[in-house]
Motif scaffolding. Structure first.
Motif, PDB file in Angstrom:
ATOM      1  N   ARG A 261       0.833  -1.211   0.000  1.00 16.64           N
ATOM      2  CA  ARG A 261       0.000   0.000   0.000  1.00 16.64           C
ATOM      3  C   ARG A 261       0.866   1.258   0.000  1.00 16.64           C
ATOM      4  O   ARG A 261       0.571   2.238  -0.691  1.00 16.64           O
ATOM      5  N   LEU A 262       1.942   1.229   0.783  1.00 22.24           N
ATOM      6  CA  LEU A 262       2.851   2.377   0.820  1.00 22.24           C
ATOM      7  C   LEU A 262       3.529   2.583  -0.535  1.00 22.24           C
ATOM      8  O   LEU A 262       3.680   3.722  -1.002  1.00 22.24           O
ATOM      9  N   TYR A 263       3.927   1.485  -1.162  1.00 26.25           N
ATOM     10  CA  TYR A 263       4.545   1.589  -2.488  1.00 26.25           C
ATOM     11  C   TYR A 263       3.572   2.198  -3.497  1.00 26.25           C
ATOM     12  O   TYR A 263       3.967   2.995  -4.359  1.00 26.25           O
ATOM     13  N   LYS A 264       2.303   1.818  -3.403  1.00 31.81           N
ATOM     14  CA  LYS A 264       1.309   2.347  -4.337  1.00 31.81           C
ATOM     15  C   LYS A 264       1.121   3.855  -4.140  1.00 31.81           C
ATOM     16  O   LYS A 264       0.931   4.603  -5.104  1.00 31.81           O
ATOM     17  N   VAL A 265       1.168   4.294  -2.885  1.00 28.92           N
ATOM     18  CA  VAL A 265       1.084   5.733  -2.602  1.00 28.92           C
ATOM     19  C   VAL A 265       2.305   6.442  -3.192  1.00 28.92           C
ATOM     20  O   VAL A 265       2.190   7.481  -3.852  1.00 28.92           O
ATOM     21  N   TYR A 266       3.473   5.840  -2.972  1.00 31.19           N
ATOM     22  CA  TYR A 266       4.724   6.434  -3.455  1.00 31.19           C
ATOM     23  C   TYR A 266       4.766   6.454  -4.986  1.00 31.19           C
ATOM     24  O   TYR A 266       5.093   7.468  -5.605  1.00 31.19           O
ATOM     25  N   ASP A 267       4.404   5.325  -5.600  1.00 30.64           N
ATOM     26  CA  ASP A 267       4.411   5.234  -7.064  1.00 30.64           C
ATOM     27  C   ASP A 267       3.333   6.110  -7.688  1.00 30.64           C
ATOM     28  O   ASP A 267       3.435   6.505  -8.853  1.00 30.64           O
ATOM     29  N   GLY A 268       2.291   6.391  -6.893  1.00 29.20           N
ATOM     30  CA  GLY A 268       1.194   7.220  -7.401  1.00 29.20           C
ATOM     31  C   GLY A 268       1.521   8.702  -7.449  1.00 29.20           C
ATOM     32  O   GLY A 268       0.703   9.500  -7.912  1.00 29.20           O
ATOM     33  N   GLY A 269       2.683   9.067  -6.954  1.00 31.77           N
ATOM     34  CA  GLY A 269       3.089  10.467  -7.067  1.00 31.77           C
ATOM     35  C   GLY A 269       3.470  11.137  -5.766  1.00 31.77           C
ATOM     36  O   GLY A 269       4.060  12.218  -5.765  1.00 31.77           O
ATOM     37  N   ASP A 270       3.125  10.507  -4.644  1.00 30.79           N
ATOM     38  CA  ASP A 270       3.480  11.098  -3.349  1.00 30.79           C
ATOM     39  C   ASP A 270       4.900  10.671  -2.989  1.00 30.79           C
ATOM     40  O   ASP A 270       5.124   9.602  -2.435  1.00 30.79           O
ATOM     41  N   LYS A 271       5.869  11.499  -3.332  1.00 24.69           N
ATOM     42  CA  LYS A 271       7.275  11.169  -3.114  1.00 24.69           C
ATOM     43  C   LYS A 271       7.812  11.746  -1.803  1.00 24.69           C
ATOM     44  O   LYS A 271       9.018  11.949  -1.645  1.00 24.69           O
TER      45      LYS A 271
ATOM     46  N   LEU B 193       8.710   7.430   2.100  1.00 29.71           N
ATOM     47  CA  LEU B 193       9.897   6.616   1.843  1.00 29.71           C
ATOM     48  C   LEU B 193      10.480   6.072   3.146  1.00 29.71           C
ATOM     49  O   LEU B 193      10.920   4.916   3.209  1.00 29.71           O
ATOM     50  N   LYS B 194      10.440   6.889   4.181  1.00 31.91           N
ATOM     51  CA  LYS B 194      10.957   6.452   5.481  1.00 31.91           C
ATOM     52  C   LYS B 194      10.105   5.320   6.050  1.00 31.91           C
ATOM     53  O   LYS B 194      10.629   4.345   6.612  1.00 31.91           O
ATOM     54  N   LYS B 195       8.782   5.429   5.884  1.00 38.05           N
ATOM     55  CA  LYS B 195       7.886   4.370   6.357  1.00 38.05           C
ATOM     56  C   LYS B 195       8.165   3.064   5.613  1.00 38.05           C
ATOM     57  O   LYS B 195       8.147   1.980   6.202  1.00 38.05           O
ATOM     58  N   ILE B 196       8.421   3.184   4.311  1.00 31.18           N
ATOM     59  CA  ILE B 196       8.726   1.997   3.500  1.00 31.18           C
ATOM     60  C   ILE B 196       9.993   1.318   4.012  1.00 31.18           C
ATOM     61  O   ILE B 196      10.022   0.096   4.225  1.00 31.18           O
ATOM     62  N   GLU B 197      11.028   2.105   4.221  1.00 25.45           N
ATOM     63  CA  GLU B 197      12.303   1.548   4.671  1.00 25.45           C
ATOM     64  C   GLU B 197      12.192   0.938   6.067  1.00 25.45           C
ATOM     65  O   GLU B 197      12.768  -0.119   6.342  1.00 25.45           O
ATOM     66  N   ASN B 198      11.450   1.585   6.946  1.00 26.62           N
ATOM     67  CA  ASN B 198      11.281   1.061   8.309  1.00 26.62           C
ATOM     68  C   ASN B 198      10.488  -0.243   8.307  1.00 26.62           C
ATOM     69  O   ASN B 198      10.789  -1.175   9.063  1.00 26.62           O
ATOM     70  N   LEU B 199       9.477  -0.302   7.452  1.00 23.86           N
ATOM     71  CA  LEU B 199       8.644  -1.503   7.382  1.00 23.86           C
ATOM     72  C   LEU B 199       9.437  -2.677   6.813  1.00 23.86           C
ATOM     73  O   LEU B 199       9.297  -3.818   7.277  1.00 23.86           O
ATOM     74  N   LYS B 200      10.274  -2.416   5.842  1.00 27.25           N
ATOM     75  CA  LYS B 200      11.082  -3.474   5.228  1.00 27.25           C
ATOM     76  C   LYS B 200      12.005  -4.148   6.242  1.00 27.25           C
ATOM     77  O   LYS B 200      12.311  -5.337   6.133  1.00 27.25           O
TER      78      LYS B 200
END
Length: 272
Positions: free
Chosen positions: A186-196, A201-208
């Motif tokens: 879901r976070l990737y979809k938000v990021y890929d959808g234009g919200d950079k 990005l920090k949430k993505i890295e922390n979740l990974k």
């Protein structure tokens, strides 16, 4: 990728034993005769134990007795053809005519899924299953399987399969990883959808960091290949490819015993 990686011509045989236990014993003995294993009694015991935990008959006259063991470092399999069919103690009580017995290390579990995906697709197709039934001899059955393998594996890059056999096993990955992967997607979809935004990005890295490397690696590859790497289980079928999920995997899903992948399209399966 070629069928011979999984199953060579001499590993397709006719079997004559009259019940589940003795046919498994007959096939394990053949593997030792071919020089592929060195302790038939040990592997027989492991496979029978696995069968006692969960029946591996998938329907359509097809069963997949197997064991994961660190006693081998390669993929080993043998296909037994039984003309009359035997009772495999399966739920629908239909006779099993084709027994695919496999022995492989845990690190090759995902590789095994590729192979079973190809075989299950063939057995679920009435026309292709009919070709197998008409073939009758091991040599002709092997020829049908080889042709099916060519079309199936042409759609999958060899790089993917090599990656899988080099350790992309999801065995032992906790089922909780699936929830984390869904959140990550879901976070990737938000990021890929234009919200950079840096916060995304920090949430993505922390979740990974919270996700097992094996499931994360598999997810990253599936994300590049599929628009949606997840599929909902609908009426015992995968919503992604609409193929029926074999009973043995449905039980794993309903028991929430780890992460289950669709044997046909490779998507993560979600039960809602």
């Amino acid at each position: 990728m070629d069928l011979d990686y999984f199953l060579k011509k001499e590993q397709v045989i006719k079997v004559k034993s009259e019940n589940k236990q003795t046919v498994i014993k007959e096939m394990v003995e053949k593997l030792q005769e071919l020089g592929l294993i060195d302790n038939k009694d040990r592997y027989y015991a492991q496979i029978i134990h696995r069968e006692s935990l969960e029946n591996t008959a998938l329907g359509n006259g097809f069963a997949i007795p197997h064991t994961r063991t660190e006693s081998v470092n390669q993929f080993i399999s043998i296909l037994g053809i039984h003309e009359e069919g035997i009772d495999f103690h399966n739920e629908d009580e239909s006779p099993v005519n084709y027994i695919l017995l496999s022995i492989f290390p845990s690190k090759m579990s995902t590789t095994y899924l590729y192979f079973i995906g190809m075989m299950a697709r063939l057995f679920s197709n009435k026309e292709k299953k009919g070709l197998l039934d008409e073939a009758r001899t091991p040599a002709k059955v092997y020829a049908v399987l080889k042709k099916e393998a060519e079309s199936y594996f042409d759609a999958i890059s060899e790089k993917e399969i090599i990656s899988a056999r080099e350790g992309d096993s999801l065995t032992g990955v906790p089922s909780s990883d699936l929830d984390l992967l869904i959140r990550l997607d879901r976070l990737y979809k938000v990021y890929d959808g234009g919200d950079k935004a840096d916060s995304i990005l920090k949430k993505i890295e922390n979740l990974k960091k919270l996700i097992d490397n094996r499931s994360l690696s598999y997810y990253e590859r599936m994300r590049k290949k599929q628009n949606n790497p997840f599929a909902i289980v609908e009426k015992n079928s995968c919503s992604g490819c609409h193929m029926e999920i074999p009973p043995v995997y449905m039980r794993q899903i309903t028991d929430r015993n780890g992460i289950t992948l669709c044997t046909y399209c490779g998507r993560f399966l979600i039960l809602v």
